[in-house]
Design an enzyme around this catalytic site. Structure first.
Site: not given
Length: 726
Positions: A186, A215, A248, A299, A661, A672, A703
């Protein structure tokens, strides 16, 4: 007189010998005392180091388990809500139907030719086909913090995709007397470790082949640069550079552990396309490497069902995410539903993809896979009455009950109605193939014989020495090399030296927490290790300083976990304090703390570092909770329970935000944001009112533009331990 003078001389010599003997004995005794003291000192440091290690590893594995539980919840939504429901639409794009898109569509979608490189660009320029000189310049550019232009990134990724598609599932590598094979574990975005390996061992070439065991991304800050370097060398030396897929290399895992955020931060305009292409590349990465027919490199590991012949035949590209099995074409849903999902995927900006039924990653996934599909309906089309107004939570509860689930959606009550063959999510063959991939990516060894579900991580299995002997014997292998677990020395043997773990990311948890290592293997197939520390700071520390540094970091992480669970901790403590004295014994304190955090830590050993409020063996738990020195942002929010939920589920919220998103703008609307919280509350089986959510949204809309910046929101609620700066 001669005799008279000789006698005192003999006595004097005897006295001198006695004195010397006494001094020698004293010196030996002093040396033994120093040796005993030093051994005790080193032993105490080792105990502290092991406790520190347990803290880091327990928190890491708890996070992985939480990730898979959240994903299983998304699977539940996909199974029990209609394609037109807003809740399902929020997450449907993370379940793409892979393999239906033609190569020409991918080529068109990821075309880089329309992207212009400005005259003011000072980074490296790539030319294809790639050469050793070109990759060397890329390494130097990344070493000096330069960024590669998006045009070259897409072009490099496109060439890598074309190459990976023609590779087999299992790479076969041969040694010879003139060269050794280097194996790295890794790296997790630690570019400094990769550069140090190249400095010590040399750059990849036909005379210096490498195997990189998965990974490559997440957690570290230079995952993309590291990937691009490896892909560059793969293109130049396709027969001498080998990349195994890790757990991963999965777009769903990347949403939680940082790679998605990294890519979008570095390439705001083209980040979405880069992520789409990387998702495709990950699914084409080989699953294993075999050296001289004797050493297997994967892995994660193996299980009692591991069969290399099956792994060699499986269509690895079907498993875009190893967190779920594939779905055969003959079980596809009707065309109208497929069109709905295709429309959603077009809106998401990727090539057309149909929908696939999905299963959760769990030990009893075969049972889940055979669940009968319930009638689906949208929450927005439910019948309403004055007596009843359906919510997401109520609908989920009802659906769990109808589906045969008990208190959690992850546990299922089987019934005779589950036998409908048309409702099966996957065929037996697909389920078997999927488990083969999950096991090689997610599993860990254990000292006991047998093979059991890996409930600590939430995926794969734990396998014992007997399984190792059986699998290696069945395939005429002599050694299994795997990664997947951080080791303090960078490597570790187990199972009678038949299993070797290699981990190449030094300072993984914290500076000084571990060394990295790589392996060199020649024709004799005997592994030779090289260890290193990429941090100059750590190399300058003494053993005591290094242990103290990492221990303080681990305790800060643990205090954050205690802080975000303080309400549950108080409730657990009060069960041992029926008279509400505010005092409980150390044994009860340790028992209650473990029952809440479930980290399997030696709490009584850790108590001196965590608790100061102790009198006569009793813990003042109320004072201790007040003393947890964690700073939280001061916000005017009427419902404080939502803040604790926010802190406790920070990573889950970020994952849901990244999913919602879809345009990767980093902004989400108030609606959302509300639906994100509703999804999280359904997952946690808790209730938070719309008013409290709206109150929170208003307080963080700094803001006042009616949208929320995801990164600002997460940073605003990042816990800070003042001791980290003291």
């Amino acid at each position: 007189m001669g005799c008279g003078l000789g006698k005192p001389k003999q006595q004097l010599k005897k006295c001198e010998r006695g004195t010397n003997l006494t001094k020698s004995l004293q010196s030996i005794r002093a040396a033994l005392l120093i040796q005993r003291w030093y051994r005790q000192y080193v032993a105490r440091l080792e105990i502290r180091r092991r406790c520190t290690w347990n803290i880091f590893q327990s928190i890491e594995y708890a996070g992985e388990q939480d990730q898979i539980k959240l994903y299983n919840f998304f699977v539940f939504l996909m199974h029990h809500f209609t394609p037109t429901s807003s809740e399902r639409n929020l997450i449907s794009h993370i379940f793409p139907e892979n393999g239906t898109c033609r190569d020409g569509e991918w080529e068109k979608y990821f075309c880089y030719k329309s992207i212009e490189v400005p005259d003011g660009y000072t980074g490296p320029h790539l030319h294809f086909p790639m050469t050793f000189c070109g990759v060397s310049k890329l390494v130097e550019a990344f070493k000096h913090k330069q960024q590669l232009h998006a045009r070259y990134v897409l072009q490099l990724l496109g060439e890598t995709w074309r190459l990976l598609r023609i590779l087999t599932n299992i790479n076969h590598v041969s040694t010879c007397h003139t060269k050794e094979i280097t194996i790295c574990g890794d790296l997790h975005g630690h570019l400094e470790d990769l550069l140090l390996i190249f400095y010590k061992n040399g750059l990849p070439s036909s005379e210096r082949p490498y195997v990189f065991n998965g990974d490559f991304v997440d957690r570290g800050k230079n995952s993309l640069e590291l990937l691009l370097i490896l892909f560059g060398f793969l293109l130049v030396y396709p027969n001498d550079v080998h990349l195994n897929r890790g757990n991963h290399e999965d777009h769903i895992v990347n949403m939680r552990y940082g790679f998605t955020k990294e890519v979008l931060g570095k390439y705001r305009m083209h980040g979405k396309k880069i992520l789409q292409l990387l998702q495709e590349i990950f699914s084409w990465m080989p699953l294993a490497t075999v050296i001289d027919g004797k050493i297997l490199i994967v892995h994660g590991g193996i299980s009692d069902k591991t069969d290399l012949h099956t792994i060699a035949r499986v269509d690895r590209h079907k498993y875009v995410s190893a967190l779920r099995p594939s779905k055969p074409n003959h079980c596809a849903v009707n065309s109208s539903r497929t069109q709905t999902i295709k429309s959603n995927n077009r809106n998401a900006g990727g090539p057309v993809a149909g929908r696939r039924r999905v299963c959760s990653l769990s030990p009893d996934s075969s049972a889940t896979a055979q669940r009968c599909e319930l009638p689906r309906r949208s929450l927005h089309n439910l019948p309403m009455s004055p007596q009843l107004s359906w919510t997401v939570e109520e609908e989920l509860k009802r659906r769990r009950r109808l589906a045969g689930f008990d208190q959690t959606y992850g546990e299922q009550q089987r019934s005779e109605s589950d036998s409908d063959p048309e409702c099966e999510a996957t065929t037996e063959t697909d389920e078997h193939e999927w488990k083969q991939i999950v096991d090689v990516l997610w599993s860990d060894p254990m000292p006991q014989n047998g093979c059991i579900p890996n409930n600590v991580r939430g995926g794969g299995c734990y396998w014992g020495p007997d399984v190792t002997e059986a699998v290696l014997g069945r395939h005429n292998l002599q050694l299994l090399i795997r990664s997947h677990e951080c080791k303090q020395d960078g490597y570790e043997f187990c199972h009678n030296r038949r299993v070797l773990t290699i981990f190449s990311a030094s300072n993984y948890y914290e500076v000084g927490s571990n060394r990295g290592a790589y392996i060199r293997i020649g024709p004799d197939l005997i592994p030779h290790f090289s260890q290193y520390q990429a941090s100059q700071t750590c190399r300058d520390l003494t053993l005591r300083q290094s242990v103290g540094w990492t221990e303080r970091s681990a305790l800060r992480a643990l205090r954050k976990q205690l802080f975000v669970h303080k309400s549950d901790l108080i409730s657990a403590f009060q069960e041992f304090d029926p008279n509400n004295t505010g005092m409980i014994c150390l044994r009860d304190w340790a028992s209650a703390t473990e029952s809440v955090l479930k980290l399997s830590l030696p709490w009584r050993v850790l108590r001196p570092q965590l608790v100061n409020s102790v009198q006569n063996g009793m813990v003042d738990y109320k004072q201790w909770i007040r003393e947890l020195s964690i700073t939280e942002r001061s916000l005017e929010i009427s419902d404080t329970s939502i803040l604790e939920t926010m802190y406790r589920n920070h990573s889950n919220l970020e994952t849901i935000f990244r999913i919602i998103d879809t345009d990767h703008s980093g902004l989400i609307s108030f609606e959302e944001f509300r639906q994100t919280w509703k999804l999280l509350c359904s997952h946690l089986k808790t209730e938070i009112s719309d008013e409290a959510i709206a109150d929170l949204a208003q307080s963080i809309d700094f803001n006042k533009d009616g949208s929320i910046d995801i990164n600002e929101f997460l940073e605003a609620f990042r816990l800070v331990d003042p001791s980290a700066h003291s």
